[in-house]
Design a protein around this motif. Structure first.
Motif, PDB file in Angstrom:
ATOM      1  N   ARG A 289     -17.579  19.870   9.023  1.00 51.63           N
ATOM      2  CA  ARG A 289     -18.316  18.352   9.189  1.00 51.63           C
ATOM      3  C   ARG A 289     -19.197  18.766  10.145  1.00 51.63           C
ATOM      4  N   PRO A 290     -20.641  18.568   9.204  1.00 56.35           N
ATOM      5  CA  PRO A 290     -22.086  19.339   9.621  1.00 56.35           C
ATOM      6  C   PRO A 290     -22.268  17.592  10.522  1.00 56.35           C
ATOM      7  N   GLU A 291     -23.685  18.130  11.485  1.00 58.25           N
ATOM      8  CA  GLU A 291     -23.908  16.851  12.248  1.00 58.25           C
ATOM      9  C   GLU A 291     -25.483  16.691  11.582  1.00 58.25           C
ATOM     10  N   ILE A 292     -25.925  18.159  10.823  1.00 57.18           N
ATOM     11  CA  ILE A 292     -27.698  17.968  10.272  1.00 57.18           C
ATOM     12  C   ILE A 292     -27.098  17.906   8.903  1.00 57.18           C
ATOM     13  N   ALA A 293     -28.172  16.432   8.148  1.00 58.19           N
ATOM     14  CA  ALA A 293     -28.008  16.943   7.057  1.00 58.19           C
ATOM     15  C   ALA A 293     -29.855  16.396   6.350  1.00 58.19           C
ATOM     16  N   ILE A 294     -29.798  17.072   5.239  1.00 53.38           N
ATOM     17  CA  ILE A 294     -31.247  17.166   4.873  1.00 53.38           C
ATOM     18  C   ILE A 294     -30.989  16.287   3.460  1.00 53.38           C
ATOM     19  N   ILE A 295     -32.584  16.170   2.915  1.00 49.04           N
ATOM     20  CA  ILE A 295     -32.168  15.494   1.660  1.00 49.04           C
ATOM     21  C   ILE A 295     -33.276  15.924   0.749  1.00 49.04           C
TER      22      ILE A 295
ATOM     23  N   ARG B 108     -25.970   5.302   3.928  1.00 55.25           N
ATOM     24  CA  ARG B 108     -24.735   5.223   4.862  1.00 55.25           C
ATOM     25  C   ARG B 108     -23.724   6.022   4.406  1.00 55.25           C
ATOM     26  N   LEU B 109     -23.494   7.011   3.685  1.00 54.72           N
ATOM     27  CA  LEU B 109     -22.545   7.542   3.430  1.00 54.72           C
ATOM     28  C   LEU B 109     -23.180   9.134   5.147  1.00 54.72           C
ATOM     29  N   ALA B 110     -24.431   8.958   4.834  1.00 51.20           N
ATOM     30  CA  ALA B 110     -24.202  10.226   5.806  1.00 51.20           C
ATOM     31  C   ALA B 110     -24.144  10.237   7.356  1.00 51.20           C
ATOM     32  N   HIS B 111     -24.628   8.648   8.169  1.00 50.84           N
ATOM     33  CA  HIS B 111     -23.998   8.231   9.138  1.00 50.84           C
ATOM     34  C   HIS B 111     -22.879   7.562   9.102  1.00 50.84           C
ATOM     35  N   ALA B 112     -21.625   6.977   7.920  1.00 52.09           N
ATOM     36  CA  ALA B 112     -20.097   7.678   8.170  1.00 52.09           C
ATOM     37  C   ALA B 112     -19.914   8.541   8.124  1.00 52.09           C
ATOM     38  N   LEU B 113     -20.581   9.809   7.563  1.00 47.82           N
ATOM     39  CA  LEU B 113     -19.779  11.233   7.634  1.00 47.82           C
ATOM     40  C   LEU B 113     -20.158  11.942   9.111  1.00 47.82           C
ATOM     41  N   GLY B 114     -21.101  10.862  10.300  1.00 45.95           N
ATOM     42  CA  GLY B 114     -20.570  11.567  11.366  1.00 45.95           C
ATOM     43  C   GLY B 114     -22.458  11.818  11.444  1.00 45.95           C
ATOM     44  N   ILE B 115     -23.434  12.318  10.583  1.00 43.19           N
ATOM     45  CA  ILE B 115     -24.342  12.839  11.352  1.00 43.19           C
ATOM     46  C   ILE B 115     -25.142  11.915  11.545  1.00 43.19           C
ATOM     47  N   THR B 116     -25.920  13.169  12.740  1.00 42.84           N
ATOM     48  CA  THR B 116     -27.046  12.171  13.482  1.00 42.84           C
ATOM     49  C   THR B 116     -28.142  13.220  13.171  1.00 42.84           C
ATOM     50  N   THR B 117     -28.472  14.045  12.485  1.00 46.94           N
ATOM     51  CA  THR B 117     -29.890  14.029  12.698  1.00 46.94           C
ATOM     52  C   THR B 117     -30.593  14.297  11.474  1.00 46.94           C
ATOM     53  N   LEU B 118     -31.050  14.008  10.677  1.00 48.04           N
ATOM     54  CA  LEU B 118     -31.761  14.086   8.813  1.00 48.04           C
ATOM     55  C   LEU B 118     -33.013  14.128   8.748  1.00 48.04           C
ATOM     56  N   ILE B 119     -33.242  15.184   8.260  1.00 45.86           N
ATOM     57  CA  ILE B 119     -34.597  15.860   7.994  1.00 45.86           C
ATOM     58  C   ILE B 119     -34.593  15.211   6.008  1.00 45.86           C
ATOM     59  N   VAL B 120     -35.741  14.513   5.995  1.00 48.39           N
ATOM     60  CA  VAL B 120     -36.110  13.742   4.776  1.00 48.39           C
ATOM     61  C   VAL B 120     -36.697  14.528   4.635  1.00 48.39           C
ATOM     62  N   THR B 121     -36.968  15.638   2.895  1.00 48.35           N
ATOM     63  CA  THR B 121     -38.280  15.971   2.417  1.00 48.35           C
ATOM     64  C   THR B 121     -38.565  15.363   0.949  1.00 48.35           C
ATOM     65  N   ASN B 122     -39.951  15.454   0.373  1.00 45.95           N
ATOM     66  CA  ASN B 122     -40.413  14.667  -0.783  1.00 45.95           C
ATOM     67  C   ASN B 122     -41.793  15.234  -1.112  1.00 45.95           C
ATOM     68  N   ALA B 123     -42.145  14.642  -2.625  1.00 42.79           N
ATOM     69  CA  ALA B 123     -42.907  15.512  -3.043  1.00 42.79           C
ATOM     70  C   ALA B 123     -44.265  14.548  -2.420  1.00 42.79           C
ATOM     71  N   ALA B 124     -45.083  14.166  -2.823  1.00 44.66           N
ATOM     72  CA  ALA B 124     -45.621  13.520  -2.483  1.00 44.66           C
ATOM     73  C   ALA B 124     -47.625  14.297  -2.774  1.00 44.66           C
TER      74      ALA B 124
END
Ligand code: HPA
Length: 297
Positions: free
Chosen positions: A34-40, A111-127
């Motif tokens: 049950r993580p609270e941190i997610a990364i994309i 939406r899924l991350a929120h429903a899973l209880g994630i409170t911190t999100l790190i988004v990564t991308n190529a730019a």
């Protein structure tokens, strides 16, 4: 009132909320983590999961109602596991708006991350680098964004206040501090999100620069806006995989983007791993402080 996204993609049987619930209940049956941190993890950056231990790997195709991912280099998986002692959910690969023209597909992981209880999100991308001082292979901490996709994930829902600033200041400080300790050069700047799928013209890049953009890419802005509206703390890191059109005379290709992302993946993983560890220890210290029984005076 139904929100716009829901009207667009509504299945006759299930609402968006019900579909997210079905996805969550499948995930809950598959893993107890049950993580609270997610990364994309963006284009070519998916290998970060190799440093995660005790992994539960869930192919997105197995998750009921999870949108299909198609772009080359985007493996669709949710990886639950540990990064050091911190529980982490990594989204490997993402759907881009240009693949389907459906914003809800792009937003589903949030939406899924929120429903899973994630409170911190790190988004990564190529730019693509727009700032003239950037080089291919640089990492850039996003300090703000310009949404040139002309989409907005909050249309149709009751008016909500955006978090200002959108990218959490404490997280930004933490990331800058971690990069400094690792002696990793880290640029900072404004990410400009466009629809794609074509790369920009030289004139468009000139416009982005005039508007104040330092980097340009085809993702992130709508996901980050929704996550912030859900109350998550959001951070964004771009891997500058190429110099944007007009700065470099070379023709851009997706292969070049993934090749450069591959070249910096170790640096990138080191930064992200250290950031997650630092967030984990900060939140442990925070909960230790707040779980103390109030003193009787
Ligand atoms: N433009 C848009 N998106 C991108 C680029 C670019 O130059 N590089 C990687 N993603």
């Amino acid at each position: 009132m139904k929100n716009n996204a829901e009207k667009k993609t509504a299945s006759p049987a299930l609402s968006l909320e019900q579909r997210v619930k079905k996805s969550v209940s499948f995930i809950r049956k598959t893993t107890r983590v049950r993580p609270e941190i997610a990364i994309i993890l963006g284009s070519g950056l998916g290998s970060l999961t190799s440093t995660m231990s005790r992994q539960t790997f869930i192919d997105t195709a197995a998750i009921p109602f999870y949108p299909r991912l198609t772009v080359e280099g985007h493996r669709g998986a949710l990886v639950f596991g540990h990064c050091g002692s911190v529980l982490l959910l990594a989204f490997q690969g993402r759907a881009h708006f240009y693949e389907t023209g459906d914003l809800e597909t792009v937003l589903y992981p949030i939406r899924l991350a929120h429903a899973l209880g994630i409170t911190t999100l790190i988004v990564t991308n190529a730019a693509g680098g727009v700032n003239n001082s950037f080089r291919a292979g640089d990492l850039m901490l996003m300090n703000d964004q310009i949404n040139l996709t002309f989409e907005n994930p909050l249309i149709g829902v009751a008016p909500r206040l955006m978090r200002a600033p959108l990218y959490d200041e404490h997280l930004r400080q933490l990331i800058t501090g971690v990069a400094g300790k690792l002696a990793l050069p880290l640029r900072e700047g404004v990410y400009c999100g466009v629809k794609g799928p074509s790369y920009e013209t030289a004139a468009e890049i000139e416009m982005v620069r005039t508007l104040g953009g330092d980097a340009v890419g085809m993702s992130t802005v709508n996901e980050a806006s929704l996550a912030a509206a859900y109350g998550m703390r959001v951070a964004g890191i771009s891997c500058i995989t190429n110099l944007a059109t007009g700065i470099s005379s070379e023709k851009l290709s997706h292969a070049e983007v993934t090749e450069v992302a591959d070249r910096v993946k170790e640096q990138f993983s080191a930064l992200v791993n250290a950031v997650i560890t630092a967030i984990g220890s900060r939140s442990r210290a925070h909960s230790a402080l707040h779980s103390r029984k109030p003193r009787r005076v």
